[in-house]
Scaffold this active site. Structure first.
Site, PDB file in Angstrom:
ATOM      1  N   ARG A 102      -1.493  18.332  -3.378  1.00  0.00           N
ATOM      2  CA  ARG A 102      -2.396  17.149  -3.880  1.00  0.00           C
ATOM      3  C   ARG A 102      -3.432  16.934  -2.818  1.00  0.00           C
ATOM      4  O   ARG A 102      -2.855  16.803  -1.729  1.00  0.00           O
ATOM      5  CB  ARG A 102      -1.506  15.866  -4.356  1.00  0.00           C
ATOM      6  CG  ARG A 102      -2.342  14.758  -4.540  1.00  0.00           C
ATOM      7  CD  ARG A 102      -1.445  13.535  -5.002  1.00  0.00           C
ATOM      8  NE  ARG A 102      -1.376  13.759  -6.147  1.00  0.00           N
ATOM      9  CZ  ARG A 102      -0.924  12.763  -7.024  1.00  0.00           C
ATOM     10  NH1 ARG A 102      -0.889  11.403  -6.258  1.00  0.00           N
ATOM     11  NH2 ARG A 102      -0.511  12.689  -8.169  1.00  0.00           N
ATOM     12  N   HIS A 129      -6.301  16.893 -13.143  1.00  0.00           N
ATOM     13  CA  HIS A 129      -4.938  16.445 -12.819  1.00  0.00           C
ATOM     14  C   HIS A 129      -4.072  17.231 -13.981  1.00  0.00           C
ATOM     15  O   HIS A 129      -3.536  16.579 -14.720  1.00  0.00           O
ATOM     16  CB  HIS A 129      -4.597  15.298 -13.154  1.00  0.00           C
ATOM     17  CG  HIS A 129      -3.376  14.482 -12.183  1.00  0.00           C
ATOM     18  ND1 HIS A 129      -2.278  15.346 -11.942  1.00  0.00           N
ATOM     19  CD2 HIS A 129      -3.109  13.273 -12.355  1.00  0.00           C
ATOM     20  CE1 HIS A 129      -1.482  14.562 -11.585  1.00  0.00           C
ATOM     21  NE2 HIS A 129      -1.787  13.505 -11.787  1.00  0.00           N
ATOM     22  N   GLN A 132      -0.278  16.412 -14.834  1.00  0.00           N
ATOM     23  CA  GLN A 132      -0.410  14.821 -15.692  1.00  0.00           C
ATOM     24  C   GLN A 132      -0.518  15.411 -17.395  1.00  0.00           C
ATOM     25  O   GLN A 132      -0.295  14.486 -18.268  1.00  0.00           O
ATOM     26  CB  GLN A 132      -1.316  13.739 -15.049  1.00  0.00           C
ATOM     27  CG  GLN A 132      -1.378  12.911 -15.709  1.00  0.00           C
ATOM     28  CD  GLN A 132       0.078  11.900 -15.706  1.00  0.00           C
ATOM     29  OE1 GLN A 132       0.275  11.529 -14.720  1.00  0.00           O
ATOM     30  NE2 GLN A 132       0.610  11.589 -16.908  1.00  0.00           N
ATOM     31  N   ASP A 219      -7.683   5.177 -17.357  1.00  0.00           N
ATOM     32  CA  ASP A 219      -7.158   5.355 -16.024  1.00  0.00           C
ATOM     33  C   ASP A 219      -7.751   4.503 -15.073  1.00  0.00           C
ATOM     34  O   ASP A 219      -8.901   3.833 -15.497  1.00  0.00           O
ATOM     35  CB  ASP A 219      -7.616   6.991 -15.746  1.00  0.00           C
ATOM     36  CG  ASP A 219      -7.090   7.540 -14.227  1.00  0.00           C
ATOM     37  OD1 ASP A 219      -6.142   6.796 -13.727  1.00  0.00           O
ATOM     38  OD2 ASP A 219      -7.834   8.278 -13.776  1.00  0.00           O
ATOM     39  N   CYS A 259      -2.062   7.441 -16.892  1.00  0.00           N
ATOM     40  CA  CYS A 259      -1.058   8.329 -16.102  1.00  0.00           C
ATOM     41  C   CYS A 259      -0.446   7.516 -15.060  1.00  0.00           C
ATOM     42  O   CYS A 259       0.395   8.111 -14.466  1.00  0.00           O
ATOM     43  CB  CYS A 259      -2.085   9.241 -15.438  1.00  0.00           C
ATOM     44  SG  CYS A 259      -3.410   8.301 -14.513  1.00  0.00           S
ATOM     45  N   ARG A 287       6.375  13.965 -17.091  1.00  0.00           N
ATOM     46  CA  ARG A 287       5.912  14.638 -15.814  1.00  0.00           C
ATOM     47  C   ARG A 287       7.182  15.775 -15.547  1.00  0.00           C
ATOM     48  O   ARG A 287       6.836  16.818 -14.998  1.00  0.00           O
ATOM     49  CB  ARG A 287       5.432  13.657 -14.563  1.00  0.00           C
ATOM     50  CG  ARG A 287       4.406  12.907 -15.287  1.00  0.00           C
ATOM     51  CD  ARG A 287       3.070  13.742 -14.938  1.00  0.00           C
ATOM     52  NE  ARG A 287       2.915  14.315 -13.964  1.00  0.00           N
ATOM     53  CZ  ARG A 287       2.389  13.964 -12.532  1.00  0.00           C
ATOM     54  NH1 ARG A 287       1.955  12.579 -12.611  1.00  0.00           N
ATOM     55  NH2 ARG A 287       2.234  14.684 -11.597  1.00  0.00           N
TER      56      ARG A 287
HETATM   57  N1   CP Z   1       0.258   9.747 -12.330  1.00  0.00           N
HETATM   58  C1   CP Z   1       0.457  10.324 -11.010  1.00  0.00           C
HETATM   59  O1   CP Z   1      -0.024  11.278 -10.695  1.00  0.00           O
HETATM   60  O2   CP Z   1       1.067   9.338 -10.193  1.00  0.00           O
HETATM   61  P1   CP Z   1       1.466   9.540  -8.840  1.00  0.00           P
HETATM   62  O3   CP Z   1       0.045   9.238  -7.996  1.00  0.00           O
HETATM   63  O4   CP Z   1       2.595   8.228  -8.449  1.00  0.00           O
HETATM   64  O5   CP Z   1       1.859  10.958  -8.499  1.00  0.00           O
HETATM   65  N1  NVA Z   2      -7.592   9.212 -11.185  1.00  0.00           N
HETATM   66  C1  NVA Z   2      -6.528   8.766 -10.283  1.00  0.00           C
HETATM   67  C2  NVA Z   2      -5.173   9.223 -10.941  1.00  0.00           C
HETATM   68  C3  NVA Z   2      -3.879   9.124 -10.119  1.00  0.00           C
HETATM   69  C4  NVA Z   2      -2.777   9.722 -10.745  1.00  0.00           C
HETATM   70  C5  NVA Z   2      -6.791   9.053  -8.952  1.00  0.00           C
HETATM   71  O1  NVA Z   2      -7.063  10.233  -8.692  1.00  0.00           O
HETATM   72  O2  NVA Z   2      -6.365   8.450  -8.087  1.00  0.00           O
END
Ligand code: CP
Ligand code: NVA
Length: 300
Positions: A102, A129, A132, A219, A259, A287
């Site tokens: 990530r 993502h 997700q 989101d 998400c 997930r």
């Molecule tokens: N939706 C999601 O990816 O959550 P986290 O940021 O908690 O991993």
């Molecule tokens: N768009 C959000 C998703 C979090 C899971 C971010 O990137 O912070």
């Protein structure tokens, strides 16, 4: 499939086969049927951003598959002190069987895959993502039994979620309608992919996007990395809230996906969130199952 870097790289068949395996693994878990398909394997999990769901679902998922997960915070890794991703990739490939990462830039994920020799899974970048959205597609298919022909609408920021939903939705035969304010559109590469689909709509009008939708998705207005724009974004996104008035435009039994984390009173109201909490937390659970399927397909 060698990696999961972005959904643009996957065929429809590859996406569906992940969803099918995810359903099977969910069934097996619920019925106490062991599935140690990755016995003795190790997954490195590099985090350059915060996470609740991704971290816990990957770590638990690899354990349930008979392997182990290593949480690697960039605060502790040499990568955080400037060791090149090319070297990190080549070193980690000699210890591990797979890497989940990530981070901010999509290029870092692509570089990890290019220089390493083990599968790389994108656990979120600024661009996309994919894990997700695989869980979202799984959750939508659980409710409706199909994906093809359903209308998915996305309201809000043209961010990583919007980019992956557009690609995942269109590749699985859904109609996709996206409403974002001017200046917050999805990525140009995604829009050029979507141009080829007659069932894609990009508008600045949330009501148009929500009309007759089977699934309404939103989101956060300020993703990780742009938190300092929070106040400006609150103004820009003021008309892009998923609330009861907007839900009236969607089908009566439309589902809502988020998400998470969710910011009540901003992109979604408390009322809509709680009315659809079962669907949203099922999505969060999925997930685990979707990522286990991805790991099995890449690391077995
Ligand atoms: N939706 C999601 O990816 O959550 P986290 O940021 O908690 O991993
Ligand atoms: N768009 C959000 C998703 C979090 C899971 C971010 O990137 O912070």
């Amino acid at each position: 499939m060698k990696h999961l870097l972005k959904l643009l790289d996957l065929s429809t068949e590859e996406i569906i086969s992940i969803l099918d395996l995810a359903d099977q693994l969910k069934y097996e878990l619920k019925h106490g049927i062991p599935h140690p398909l990755l016995k003795g394997k190790s997954l490195g999990m590099i985090f350059q951003k915060s996470s609740t769901r991704t971290r816990v679902s990957f770590e638990t998922g690899i354990f349930q598959l008979g392997g182990q997960g290593l949480f690697l915070s960039s605060r502790d890794l040499q990568i955080g002190r400037g060791e090149p991703v090319q070297d990190t990739a080549r070193v980690l490939s000699r210890y591990l069987d797979g890497i989940m990462i990530r981070t901010f830039e999509q290029k870092e994920v692509e570089d990890l895959a290019q220089y390493g020799s083990i599968p790389v899974i994108n656990g979120l970048t600024d661009f996309c993502h994919p894990c997700q959205v695989l869980a979202d597609l799984m959750t939508i298919r659980e409710k409706y039994g199909v994906l093809e022909g359903l209308k998915l609408c996305y309201i809000g920021d043209g961010d990583n979620m919007a980019n992956s939903l557009i690609v995942g939705g269109l590749k699985t035969g859904m109609k996709v309608a996206v409403a974002t304010p001017a200046g917050y559109k999805p990525d140009a590469s995604v829009l050029s992919f979507a141009e080829g689909y007659k069932d894609f709509v990009l508008t600045e009008n949330p009501e148009e996007a929500a009309a007759d939708a089977d699934v309404v998705i939103t989101d956060t207005w300020a993703s990780m990395g742009v938190e300092d724009e929070k106040e400006a974004r609150k103004k820009a996104f003021a008309g892009y809230q998923v609330n009861d008035a907007l839900m009236k435009f969607a089908k009566a039994d439309a589902m809502v996906q988020h998400c998470l984390p969710a910011y009540r009173g901003q992109e979604i109201t408390e009322e809509v969130f709680e009315a659809h909490a079962d669907e949203i937390f099922e999505e969060a659970e999925n997930r685990l199952h979707a990522q286990k399927a991805v790991m099995v397909q890449l690391m077995q």
